[in-house]
Scaffold this motif. Structure first.
Motif, PDB file in Angstrom:
ATOM      1  N   ALA A   1     -18.410  -2.995  -0.541  1.00 31.11           N
ATOM      2  CA  ALA A   1     -18.713  -2.979   0.894  1.00 31.11           C
ATOM      3  C   ALA A   1     -17.749  -2.062   1.647  1.00 31.11           C
ATOM      4  CB  ALA A   1     -18.654  -4.397   1.468  1.00 31.11           C
ATOM      5  N   VAL A   2     -16.465  -2.178   1.335  1.00 34.35           N
ATOM      6  CA  VAL A   2     -15.459  -1.338   2.010  1.00 34.35           C
ATOM      7  C   VAL A   2     -15.708   0.137   1.690  1.00 34.35           C
ATOM      8  CG1 VAL A   2     -13.004  -0.741   2.038  1.00 34.35           C
ATOM      9  CG2 VAL A   2     -13.703  -3.141   2.204  1.00 34.35           C
ATOM     10  N   CYS A   3     -15.984   0.435   0.433  1.00 34.48           N
ATOM     11  CA  CYS A   3     -16.244   1.835   0.051  1.00 34.48           C
ATOM     12  C   CYS A   3     -17.475   2.356   0.782  1.00 34.48           C
ATOM     13  CB  CYS A   3     -16.430   1.946  -1.466  1.00 34.48           C
ATOM     14  SG  CYS A   3     -14.870   1.825  -2.374  1.00 34.48           S
ATOM     15  N   GLU A   4     -18.500   1.533   0.863  1.00 27.76           N
ATOM     16  CA  GLU A   4     -19.716   1.958   1.554  1.00 27.76           C
ATOM     17  C   GLU A   4     -19.400   2.294   3.018  1.00 27.76           C
ATOM     18  OE1 GLU A   4     -22.860   0.604  -0.478  1.00 27.76           O
ATOM     19  OE2 GLU A   4     -24.310   0.555   1.168  1.00 27.76           O
ATOM     20  N   ARG A   5     -18.601   1.457   3.651  1.00 28.05           N
ATOM     21  CA  ARG A   5     -18.200   1.724   5.041  1.00 28.05           C
ATOM     22  C   ARG A   5     -17.403   3.018   5.164  1.00 28.05           C
ATOM     23  NH1 ARG A   5     -17.043  -2.783   8.247  1.00 28.05           N
ATOM     24  NH2 ARG A   5     -15.438  -1.560   9.244  1.00 28.05           N
ATOM     25  N   MET A   6     -16.613   3.318   4.124  1.00 29.95           N
ATOM     26  CA  MET A   6     -15.753   4.502   4.176  1.00 29.95           C
ATOM     27  C   MET A   6     -16.433   5.760   3.645  1.00 29.95           C
ATOM     28  SD  MET A   6     -12.106   2.826   3.013  1.00 29.95           S
ATOM     29  CE  MET A   6     -11.130   4.245   3.551  1.00 29.95           C
ATOM     30  N   GLY A   7     -17.681   5.611   3.215  1.00 30.86           N
ATOM     31  CA  GLY A   7     -18.381   6.777   2.676  1.00 30.86           C
ATOM     32  C   GLY A   7     -17.932   7.173   1.278  1.00 30.86           C
TER      33      GLY A   7
ATOM     34  N   PRO B   1       0.784  -1.243   0.000  1.00 33.00           N
ATOM     35  CA  PRO B   1       0.000   0.000   0.000  1.00 33.00           C
ATOM     36  C   PRO B   1       0.814   1.289   0.000  1.00 33.00           C
ATOM     37  CG  PRO B   1      -1.026  -1.617   1.427  1.00 33.00           C
ATOM     38  CD  PRO B   1       0.274  -2.227   0.985  1.00 33.00           C
ATOM     39  N   GLU B   2       1.912   1.329   0.764  1.00 31.84           N
ATOM     40  CA  GLU B   2       2.640   2.611   0.803  1.00 31.84           C
ATOM     41  C   GLU B   2       3.310   2.910  -0.546  1.00 31.84           C
ATOM     42  OE1 GLU B   2       2.861   0.445   3.286  1.00 31.84           O
ATOM     43  OE2 GLU B   2       4.700  -0.686   2.969  1.00 31.84           O
ATOM     44  N   GLN B   3       3.627   1.857  -1.283  1.00 28.65           N
ATOM     45  CA  GLN B   3       4.174   2.078  -2.625  1.00 28.65           C
ATOM     46  C   GLN B   3       3.093   2.611  -3.568  1.00 28.65           C
ATOM     47  OE1 GLN B   3       5.633  -2.118  -2.859  1.00 28.65           O
ATOM     48  NE2 GLN B   3       7.589  -1.197  -3.413  1.00 28.65           N
ATOM     49  N   VAL B   4       1.887   2.082  -3.400  1.00 26.80           N
ATOM     50  CA  VAL B   4       0.773   2.573  -4.218  1.00 26.80           C
ATOM     51  C   VAL B   4       0.515   4.042  -3.906  1.00 26.80           C
ATOM     52  CG1 VAL B   4      -1.701   2.351  -4.671  1.00 26.80           C
ATOM     53  CG2 VAL B   4      -0.288   0.295  -4.441  1.00 26.80           C
ATOM     54  N   THR B   5       0.515   4.370  -2.618  1.00 28.00           N
ATOM     55  CA  THR B   5       0.296   5.755  -2.207  1.00 28.00           C
ATOM     56  C   THR B   5       1.330   6.673  -2.857  1.00 28.00           C
ATOM     57  OG1 THR B   5      -0.582   5.000  -0.092  1.00 28.00           O
ATOM     58  CG2 THR B   5       0.170   7.289  -0.200  1.00 28.00           C
TER      59      THR B   5
ATOM     60  N   ILE C   1      -6.980   9.182 -12.900  1.00 23.52           N
ATOM     61  CA  ILE C   1      -6.006   8.124 -12.654  1.00 23.52           C
ATOM     62  C   ILE C   1      -6.737   6.877 -12.182  1.00 23.52           C
ATOM     63  CG2 ILE C   1      -4.064   7.428 -11.175  1.00 23.52           C
ATOM     64  CD1 ILE C   1      -3.403  10.476 -11.063  1.00 23.52           C
ATOM     65  N   GLY C   2      -6.277   5.728 -12.695  1.00 21.75           N
ATOM     66  CA  GLY C   2      -6.899   4.463 -12.306  1.00 21.75           C
ATOM     67  C   GLY C   2      -5.899   3.503 -11.691  1.00 21.75           C
ATOM     68  N   PHE C   3      -6.420   2.505 -10.974  1.00 19.83           N
ATOM     69  CA  PHE C   3      -5.568   1.462 -10.397  1.00 19.83           C
ATOM     70  C   PHE C   3      -6.200   0.088 -10.630  1.00 19.83           C
ATOM     71  CE2 PHE C   3      -4.415  -1.400  -6.896  1.00 19.83           C
ATOM     72  CZ  PHE C   3      -3.041  -1.451  -7.098  1.00 19.83           C
ATOM     73  N   HIS C   4      -5.368  -0.838 -11.048  1.00 22.62           N
ATOM     74  CA  HIS C   4      -5.774  -2.229 -11.277  1.00 22.62           C
ATOM     75  C   HIS C   4      -4.843  -3.112 -10.451  1.00 22.62           C
ATOM     76  CE1 HIS C   4      -6.859  -5.743 -14.029  1.00 22.62           C
ATOM     77  NE2 HIS C   4      -5.657  -6.130 -13.615  1.00 22.62           N
TER      78      HIS C   4
ATOM     79  N   ASN D   1      -4.428  -1.989  -1.400  1.00 25.59           N
ATOM     80  CA  ASN D   1      -3.812  -1.176  -2.456  1.00 25.59           C
ATOM     81  C   ASN D   1      -4.855  -0.320  -3.172  1.00 25.59           C
ATOM     82  OD1 ASN D   1      -1.236  -2.099  -1.959  1.00 25.59           O
ATOM     83  ND2 ASN D   1      -1.274  -3.681  -3.553  1.00 25.59           N
ATOM     84  N   SER D   2      -6.023  -0.884  -3.406  1.00 22.92           N
ATOM     85  CA  SER D   2      -7.070  -0.122  -4.099  1.00 22.92           C
ATOM     86  C   SER D   2      -7.536   1.048  -3.237  1.00 22.92           C
ATOM     87  CB  SER D   2      -8.251  -1.040  -4.435  1.00 22.92           C
ATOM     88  OG  SER D   2      -7.828  -2.070  -5.305  1.00 22.92           O
ATOM     89  N   VAL D   3      -7.682   0.797  -1.945  1.00 23.95           N
ATOM     90  CA  VAL D   3      -8.093   1.872  -1.040  1.00 23.95           C
ATOM     91  C   VAL D   3      -6.998   2.938  -0.947  1.00 23.95           C
ATOM     92  CG1 VAL D   3      -8.660   2.430   1.357  1.00 23.95           C
ATOM     93  CG2 VAL D   3      -9.720   0.449   0.257  1.00 23.95           C
ATOM     94  N   ALA D   4      -5.752   2.494  -0.916  1.00 23.12           N
ATOM     95  CA  ALA D   4      -4.633   3.459  -0.898  1.00 23.12           C
ATOM     96  C   ALA D   4      -4.662   4.308  -2.161  1.00 23.12           C
ATOM     97  CB  ALA D   4      -3.301   2.711  -0.784  1.00 23.12           C
ATOM     98  N   ALA D   5      -4.964   3.681  -3.286  1.00 22.34           N
ATOM     99  CA  ALA D   5      -5.022   4.420  -4.557  1.00 22.34           C
ATOM    100  C   ALA D   5      -6.138   5.468  -4.514  1.00 22.34           C
ATOM    101  CB  ALA D   5      -5.231   3.453  -5.724  1.00 22.34           C
TER     102      ALA D   5
END
Lengths: 339, 339
Positions: free
Chosen positions: A238-244, A173-177, A191-194, A205-209
Motif C-alpha cells: 500500500a505504501v509503495c503504491e502511494r509512493m509510485g 531510518p537514517e542509519q538505514v539510509t 541490494i536488499g533489506f530485511h 526503514n524499508s522505505v529508507a532502504a
C-alpha cells in the motif's frame, strides 16, 4: 511485469519461528497459492533457522523442510521459492536437495562479520542454477566500513544480491539510509533489506532502504515473523503504491490473503512487547532474552540492563555462556557501589 | 524535569473506542497511576469522541466522563489530565465541569477546515486556567496552505499549542515533514502531532514531526487507540532515548506499565488489518468503513473502491448519506463499461 522492487515474502520462513516450526503442507500451500496469485515474486519456505534447522536445539519441524519446499513449488506458479541456509546448520547436500525439488533462490545467511563462511554455499547455489543471496544478519553490530567490506566479500563469492538484515529491529531510518548508501556506492549487485519491527520502524526503514537504492525488500504478511514481526507486506504494498513504487503485487489480493488466510493461522498476533522493545533498543539476539531473564532473577539485576551490557560488549550468538558472567559481574559492581 | 518533547498519552481517550467506552474507575486509576509514576506529563481522559460523547450515536460510556476525569486527577500526581472536546458534541458547560474536577488541558478538536467553530471553547479553556490546544483532525485532507491558515486561526483564538492530527493514518513521513515545517514557519505557538498506525508509519511520522519542530507528541501505550492504534508510547520513548531526545519518561517504567497493566486490559491487540490499511490508504473516516461495506454488498462493488472514490470526492464526516449514492453511481458506470 514491471517492478521497481522485488518483495520476498518471509512468513513461511521467519514466521516458522512464530508457529514453533509446526507448519503443515496444507498451510504452506494455502499461503503460497495466495501469494502467487497476488503476484509476490519470491516466497521463502524453510525452517526458521534455515535448511536442516529442524533439531532439538532450534526446534523440530512438524514437516520436513524439503517436503514443504516441494509442496510450495507445486503451487507457486510464476513465483520463485527461496530457501534460507545458515552455513554450519545447513549443508551443501541440503542445498542440492532443495534445488532438486525446485527451489530457485538460496539466501546464505551469516553474522555480519562472518561472510567468509559463505563462499562454498553461494558457489553451489550458482552451480545449481539458483539466484544466490548473501544475507548479512545483525548488520547493526558492524560499523559501516565493516558492513561494506563483508558485503563486498559476498559479492566476490558470486552473490547476485546482498542483503542488509536488521535482525534485532535496532536500526533507525537514517542509519538505514547511511548504510544502504554506502553499500550502493561499493557494490555492483542488487541490494536488499530485511527489517524487524521491534521499535515500530520496519516500514520506515524499508522505505529508507528503497530510497537509498535497495531493490529487494523482505516482508511478512500480517507481520508473521519472529518476535515483533517484520515489515508488514500488505502495508508495504500500500505504501509503495502511494509512493509510485511498482511492486507488481495486487494490493487487494495481498490484503485478502493476509486477512482471510494468514491471520487465522497466527497463534498470537505479532506485538511490540516489552521484550521486543528491549531487544531492539539494546540490539541483541532474541535468544539472549531468556538467558538474561534467568540470570537477572539469579543475581537481582534487571534483565534489560544485562541485555544492554551484552550489547555494549558486542556479545554474539554462541556466546550465551557469557550472560551469567556478565550478570554476576554487574551484581558485584552493584554491591560495591551500594557499600 | 528537562524535556525536549512533551508526550500526551491517549490510551484513556483514543483507547476508549477500543473498549467501546467501557472504562471503569479502577482501570482509569491503575493506568493513570502507572503513567504518572513513569513521568508522562499529560494524560488524556475522555470518551473517545470527547466530552459528552457518551450517547446512542457515539456509544454510551460505562462511567460518566466527569467521574473518570476526577478519578484520574486524584492519582495523577504531577501529571496533568487533559480532555478532548469536539464543539457540537461537548459544550462550554461540559468544559467548566471538567475544569472544576481538575482537568488542566483542553484539546478542542475540529475538522481540519473548520477551526472557526473552536474560538469560544479555546477562550473558555484559557479563562478556566487550562492549557488550550487546537486539534486539527483529518489534517491530510487539506492542502498545506489551508492547514496553515486553519492553524493560524487556532493560534489567534488563544491556543497555546496547535496539533496536526493524522486521524486516518494516511500521511507518510515526508508529508509530515513538509506540513510541520510549514506550520513551524507560520506559528509562534508550540506544534503537536497525533498519528495513527494504519500504514505502519505512526512512529516514523512522529519522529519526522519532532525533527521538523513539533514539541508535543501523542502516543498510546501498547498502541491502545482506535483501529490500528497510535504511535506506541513505550516504543516512542525508546526511540527518543536512542536519538537523544529527552521525553522525561522512564523507559522501564512505561514498558512495565504497557506489559503488566495495559496489555491485560486490551480486548483485542491493535492490529493493522485489511480495514485499517484501506482507511489509511484511501484517507477516509473510520466510520465510513461499515457503510462502504454495506453499500458494496448491495451494489456488487468492492468496498475499498468505494472508500477510494469517497476520498477523491473529499467526502467528510456527516456526509455518510452520500456513500450509497456513490456506490450506486459506480455500479451504473461499471454496468455501462461492461456492455
Amino acid at each position: 511485469m514491471e517492478r521497481d522492487i522485488q518483495i520476498t515474502e518471509v512468513a513461511l520462513r521467519d514466521g516458522s519461528h512464530a508457529v514453533r516450526h509446526q507448519y503443515t503442507v496444507e498451510q504452506v500451500q494455502d499461503v503460497t497459492k495466495g501469494l502467487a496469485d497476488a503476484g509476490v515474486p519470491y516466497i521463502e519456505v524453510t525452517h526458521g533457522d534455515g535448511l536442516a534447522g529442524s533439531s532439538l536445539q532450534y526446534g523440530l519441524s512438524k514437516v520436513d523442510d524439503i517436503k514443504l519446499i516441494e509442496a510450495a513449488v507445486d503451487v507457486a506458479g510464476d513465483s520463485k521459492i527461496a530457501v534460507l541456509l545458515l552455513p554450519g546448520i545447513g549443508t551443501i547436500e541440503d542445498l542440492k536437495e532443495a534445488a532438486s525439488v525446485g527451489a530457485k533462490m538460496v539466501r546464505v545467511a551469516t553474522h555480519v562479520t562472518e561472510a567468509d563462511v559463505a563462499p562454498q554455499h553461494i558457489a553451489m547455489g550458482k552451480e545449481l542454477g539458483m539466484e544466490a543471496v548473501g544475507f548479512l544478519m545483525m548488520s547493526h553490530m558492524a560499523p559501516v566500513e565493516k558492513l561494506v567490506e563483508q558485503a563486498k566479500l559476498m559479492e566476490s563469492y558470486g552473490a547476485d544480491i546482498v542483503y542488509m538484515t536488521d535482525s534485532a529491529g535496532y536500526l533507525l531510518p537514517e542509519q538505514v539510509t547511511e548504510r544502504i548508501n554506502a553499500l550502493r556506492q561499493s557494490l555492483q549487485c542488487e541490494i536488499g533489506f530485511h527489517g524487524h519491527n521491534n521499535l515500530s520502524m520496519a516500514m520506515a526503514n524499508s522505505v529508507a532502504a528503497i530510497k537509498a537504492g535497495a531493490t529487494r525488500i523482505d516482508g511478512s504478511v500480517r507481520c508473521f515473523g519472529a518476535g515483533a514481526g517484520n515489515t508488514q507486506t500488505e502495508a508495504l504494498v500500500a505504501v509503495c503504491e502511494r509512493m509510485g513504487i511498482k511492486t507488481g503485487i495486487d494490493l487487494y489480493k495481498i490484503e485478502d490473503l493476509a486477512e482471510d488466510i494468514v491471520a487465522p493461522l497466527l497463534p498470537v498476533t505479532p506485538t511490540i512487547t516489552r521484550e521486543a522493545i528491549t531487544l531492539g533498543y539494546a540490539g541483541v539476539y532474541s535468544t539472549f532474552a531468556y538467558h538474561a531473564k534467568r540470570a537477572g532473577e539469579q543475581f537481582g539485576i534487571d534483565a534489560r540492563d544485562i541485555l544492554i551490557e551484552l550489547a555494549k560488549r558486542q556479545v554474539v550468538g554462541g556466546q550465551e555462556d557469557m550472560i551469567i558472567d556478565v550478570a554476576a559481574e554487574m551484581a558485584r559492581a552493584k554491591a560495591v557501589a551500594s557499600k
